[in-house]
Design an enzyme around this catalytic site. Structure first.
Site, PDB file in Angstrom:
ATOM      1  N   LYS A  35      13.186 -15.481 -15.787  1.00  0.00           N
ATOM      2  CA  LYS A  35      14.277 -15.375 -15.015  1.00  0.00           C
ATOM      3  C   LYS A  35      13.735 -14.668 -13.595  1.00  0.00           C
ATOM      4  O   LYS A  35      12.718 -13.819 -14.047  1.00  0.00           O
ATOM      5  CB  LYS A  35      15.493 -14.948 -15.483  1.00  0.00           C
ATOM      6  CG  LYS A  35      15.598 -13.521 -16.230  1.00  0.00           C
ATOM      7  CD  LYS A  35      16.508 -13.106 -16.839  1.00  0.00           C
ATOM      8  CE  LYS A  35      16.400 -11.614 -17.671  1.00  0.00           C
ATOM      9  NZ  LYS A  35      17.378 -11.230 -18.531  1.00  0.00           N
ATOM     10  N   TYR A 253      12.114  10.006   9.486  1.00  0.00           N
ATOM     11  CA  TYR A 253      13.486  10.025   9.558  1.00  0.00           C
ATOM     12  C   TYR A 253      14.256  11.139   8.939  1.00  0.00           C
ATOM     13  O   TYR A 253      13.949  11.644   7.729  1.00  0.00           O
ATOM     14  CB  TYR A 253      14.236   8.921   8.963  1.00  0.00           C
ATOM     15  CG  TYR A 253      13.656   7.395  10.046  1.00  0.00           C
ATOM     16  CD1 TYR A 253      14.293   7.570  11.550  1.00  0.00           C
ATOM     17  CD2 TYR A 253      13.110   6.389   9.498  1.00  0.00           C
ATOM     18  CE1 TYR A 253      14.044   6.523  12.348  1.00  0.00           C
ATOM     19  CE2 TYR A 253      12.936   5.392  10.280  1.00  0.00           C
ATOM     20  CZ  TYR A 253      13.180   5.352  11.445  1.00  0.00           C
ATOM     21  OH  TYR A 253      12.904   4.290  12.483  1.00  0.00           O
TER      22      TYR A 253
END
Ligand code: PLP
Length: 356
Positions: A35, A253
């Site tokens: 899956k 950042y």
């Protein structure tokens, strides 16, 4: 030149891991669970490595159709069953086996016009409390399913919530035995964790997923030590720039990392838009030129930054492994508070993937 980031799928590792699953569940047939695009590996790329399976388990009708196009003529199981009456036409066309977990699905099967019988896996809710009939309602559901003209073989199925953890499966096995008592038919219970750690739950079919990709059902690398599983995906990139920052200077950042001494930093072409988790904290392992080092500063969209102190010879073009052959994906995942499953499934569309 493309960006130096890529994922490599190791076909031989997939085949090896399927053989390991067989060794652990020698009497059972295997649904290889593919899956989510084979847990991010790519269905078409994973297929050659897993074709020695007895069947494939997945969720999407499109993925099932793709497997047929790839030439797979054997069993395919829809693990969640179907959602609409028209889905049954596709099930019929591609000869799929389907889970059935509720009366709505049984009603759709009763109304359906099938060209041949459809095999089903009737799902019991033995304690997970997501899908399936409770043990008390199971026999009635089975009798109703058996009475449906279009239904062929009925396999008895359930799914474990704690096969990889301390609670274990005894309470669910007991519930399953109670609900399935006196009902004939093959049994399908075990996920990867049960394949490895609960041989008493293996029965006729097992449904391993994560171990086929070489990662741990528990998310802990130590739990699969010595089992012989091999990582099926390596995510690798390169250093694209180097900075030497002085003590007191920050990186990236938010200035979350401040160097306490002059530090050589490698900038790696891989960021959260590639599927690398932004939540990865400082200290998350990364391999540069074969040496284990760590992430420093915040992961940005297209780049991340690593401490090059342990690998002084590294520079632009140095090979970086984010996870894979030399760095277990579960080591990275546990640093991020998650499991290998999530990282491999999250590989972004823009990452070039090749099989070897
Ligand atoms: C995903 C899934 C599996 C495989 O689980 P793993 O932990 O990856 O082995 C097995 N059965 C069902 C019903 C599933 O949804």
């Amino acid at each position: 030149m493309p960006r130096p980031l890529s994922a490599t799928i190791h076909t031989a590792a997939l085949a090896n891991n399927l053989a390991v699953a067989r060794k652990y569940a020698p009497k059972s047939r295997i649904w290889a669970v593919v899956k989510a695009n084979a847990y991010g590996h790519g269905l078409a790329r994973a297929f050659p490595g897993l074709r020695a399976t007895d069947g494939f388990g997945l969720l999407d009708l499109e993925e099932a159709a793709k497997l047929r196009e790839l030439g797979w003529a054997g069993p395919i199981l829809l693990l969640e069953g179907f959602f609409r009456p028209t889905d049954i036409d596709v099930i019929d066309r591609y000869s799929l086996t389907t889970a059935v977990h509720c009366d709505e699905q049984l009603r759709m099967l009763e109304m359906a016009r099938l060209s041949k019988p459809v095999n089903i896996q009737l799902k019991m809710n033995s304690g997970m409390n997501r899908l399936g009939y409770t043990p008390e309602k199971y026999r009635a559901a089975w009798e109703r399913a058996r009475a449906v003209q279009g239904v062929g073989q009925i396999t008895l199925m359930t799914h474990f919530s704690d096969a990889d953890g301390p609670r274990g499966i005894a309470h669910q096995l007991e519930a399953f035995e109670r609900g399935a008592e006196g009902i004939a038919g093959a049994r399908s219970l075990a996920n990867s964790a049960a394949v490895l750690w609960h041989p008493d739950a293996q029965f006729d079919w097992v449904r391993p997923g994560i171990i086929l990709y070489g990662a741990s059902p528990s998310g802990k690398t130590a739990d699969i030590d010595g089992i012989g599983l091999k990582p099926a995906m390596t995510l690798s990139s390169e250093i694209i720039a180097v900075q030497t920052v002085d003590a007191g200077h920050s990186i990236g950042y938010g200035s979350t990392y401040v160097a306490d001494k002059p530090t050589k930093i490698g900038i790696v072409a891989c960021g959260y838009a590639d599927g690398y988790p932004r939540i990865a904290p400082e200290g998350t392992p990364v391999i540069v030129e074969g040496v284990r080092t760590q992430l420093v500063g915040r992961v940005s969209m297209d780049m991340l930054t690593v401490d090059l102190t342990p690998c002084p010879g590294a520079g632009i073009g140095s090979r970086v492994e984010l996870w894979g052959e030399h760095l277990p994906i579960d080591d990275v995942a546990s640093s991020c508070g998650t499991i290998g499953y999530e990282l491999m499934c999250a590989i972004a569309q823009r990452v070039p993937v090749r099989a070897e």
